[in-house]
Design a protein around this motif. Structure first.
Motif, PDB file in Angstrom:
ATOM      1  N   ASN A  62      -4.437   0.967  -4.360  1.00 54.42           N
ATOM      2  CA  ASN A  62      -3.451   0.895  -3.211  1.00 54.42           C
ATOM      3  C   ASN A  62      -3.005   1.959  -2.515  1.00 54.42           C
ATOM      4  O   ASN A  62      -2.094   1.674  -1.676  1.00 54.42           O
ATOM      5  CB  ASN A  62      -2.402  -0.136  -3.660  1.00 54.42           C
ATOM      6  CG  ASN A  62      -1.469   0.559  -4.375  1.00 54.42           C
ATOM      7  OD1 ASN A  62      -1.711   1.539  -5.152  1.00 54.42           O
ATOM      8  ND2 ASN A  62      -0.177   0.103  -4.665  1.00 54.42           N
ATOM      9  N   CYS A 103      -2.196   2.693   8.388  1.00 56.03           N
ATOM     10  CA  CYS A 103      -3.151   1.719   7.547  1.00 56.03           C
ATOM     11  C   CYS A 103      -4.085   1.439   8.744  1.00 56.03           C
ATOM     12  O   CYS A 103      -4.130   0.662   9.742  1.00 56.03           O
ATOM     13  CB  CYS A 103      -2.444   0.522   7.613  1.00 56.03           C
ATOM     14  SG  CYS A 103      -1.810  -0.076   5.859  1.00 56.03           S
ATOM     15  N   PHE A 116       0.942  -1.258   0.041  1.00 51.30           N
ATOM     16  CA  PHE A 116       0.090  -0.199   0.051  1.00 51.30           C
ATOM     17  C   PHE A 116       0.828   1.236   0.017  1.00 51.30           C
ATOM     18  O   PHE A 116       1.941   1.006   0.306  1.00 51.30           O
ATOM     19  CB  PHE A 116      -0.788   0.183   1.110  1.00 51.30           C
ATOM     20  CG  PHE A 116      -2.060  -0.989   1.067  1.00 51.30           C
ATOM     21  CD1 PHE A 116      -3.301  -0.726   0.547  1.00 51.30           C
ATOM     22  CD2 PHE A 116      -1.900  -2.175   1.874  1.00 51.30           C
ATOM     23  CE1 PHE A 116      -4.104  -1.718   0.663  1.00 51.30           C
ATOM     24  CE2 PHE A 116      -2.837  -3.074   1.774  1.00 51.30           C
ATOM     25  CZ  PHE A 116      -3.856  -2.738   1.053  1.00 51.30           C
TER      26      PHE A 116
END
Length: 322
Positions: free
Chosen positions: A172, A179, A12
């Motif tokens: 992504n 996160c 990511f």
């Protein structure tokens, strides 16, 4: 990088608080300062409680657990921003992202659970002072702390399992500074209906409604008991004892309810102002709360201030020239 044509991702890209180049150094310095203040404040409480036998009470036992939670929570949250500031690399592997979701969720749960236990401790101390030591004995305190740690990790596990089952993502790019669960869910092109139902049933009812109801009930009894105290000095002292805990509870629950108990909309449908607001709210519960907890509990608490003064006045063990 942003459009993945609905495929599985291996990493990511963390967008951060701001992508303006001129702000990266000030943001890094501010994050570093907040992190050092958080570690320093919570570590001070931890050491004071361990060293001063006057603080070996149930209230400070739970406060030590809360300090450990705050240090772990801020480390998990802020280390990504610090690494971005040092290396300039905004990518994070898929497994690291999932691990961050797990630990952040775990420590948020612990914060809520320990605040609930601390409200019960204050209820017993004020409403049943003569039986306080018998009710809140060492065995009960250890049991309550153990239950909190176990429940906290069990509660976040179903969410992590469901997220790892996502088969594809539209993008992504995580439009956040770490996160977090919701920003990652919004990127998925998989069916998230089960997760949204779990948010309502488990998150809203079990983790939010039940603990908050217990806190409200505790404080109803506490306030009722305080109002029965005849002297104004006694009422003021009792309110002073609970005000710090109530301040943290209100701040934490207000931000978490706003952030997590709203309908989940795709990231692409959110406006820039909405995203900025979400980031600001995340800063309040994940960054500011762990930093202000030791300030609230120490500067507003006479016992902690006395323990700190005693520690600073303590003579040195080793003397030069001996």
């Amino acid at each position: 990088m942003e459009q993945l044509n609905q495929t599985m991702v291996t990493f990511f890209f963390i967008k951060g608080i701001s992508d303006v180049p001129e702000l990266q150094v000030p943001i890094f310095l501010l994050v570093l300062l907040i992190y050092l203040l958080t570690l320093g404040g919570n570590m001070t409480i931890l050491l004071l409680v361990c060293l001063d036998h006057h603080l070996h009470t149930p209230m400070y036992f739970f406060l030590v657990n809360l300090s450990i939670v705050d240090m772990c929570s801020s480390t998990v949250t802020l280390h990504t921003m610090l690494l971005i500031g040092i290396t300039g690399n905004r990518t994070i592997s898929y497994l690291r992202c999932i691990a961050q979701i797990h630990f952040i969720g775990w420590f948020i749960n612990e914060e809520l659970l320990f605040l609930t236990v601390m409200s019960y401790d204050r209820y017993v101390a004020i409403c049943n002072p003569l039986r306080y030591k018998m009710i809140m004995n060492q065995r009960i305190c250890a049991l309550l702390a153990s239950v909190c740690w176990v429940l906290g990790v069990l509660e976040i596990t179903p969410y992590v399992v469901l997220v790892t089952g996502f088969s594809c993502y539209n993008s992504n790019v995580v439009n956040h500074f770490f996160c977090d669960l919701l920003p990652v869910i919004k990127l998925s092109c998989s069916d998230t209906s089960v997760l949204q139902t779990l948010f309502i049933v488990e998150g809203a009812v079990i983790l939010t409604l039940v603990p908050s109801s217990l806190k409200v009930i505790s404080y109803v009894f506490i306030i009722t008991t305080i109002l029965k105290i005849r002297t104004s000095n006694g009422r003021r002292k009792a309110f002073y004892t609970c005000s710090s805990h109530l301040t943290v509870v209100i701040l934490l629950y207000t931000t978490l309810i706003y952030q997590y108990l709203r309908p989940i909309s795709p990231d692409s449908l959110e406006t820039a102002s909405t995203v900025s607001t979400n980031k600001l709210v995340s800063v309040l519960y994940s960054v500011i709360t762990p930093m202000v907890n030791p300030i609230i509990y120490s500067l507003r608490n006479k016992d902690v201030r006395l323990a700190l003064q005693k520690a600073l006045r303590k003579p040195k063990v080793f003397k030069l020239g001996v």
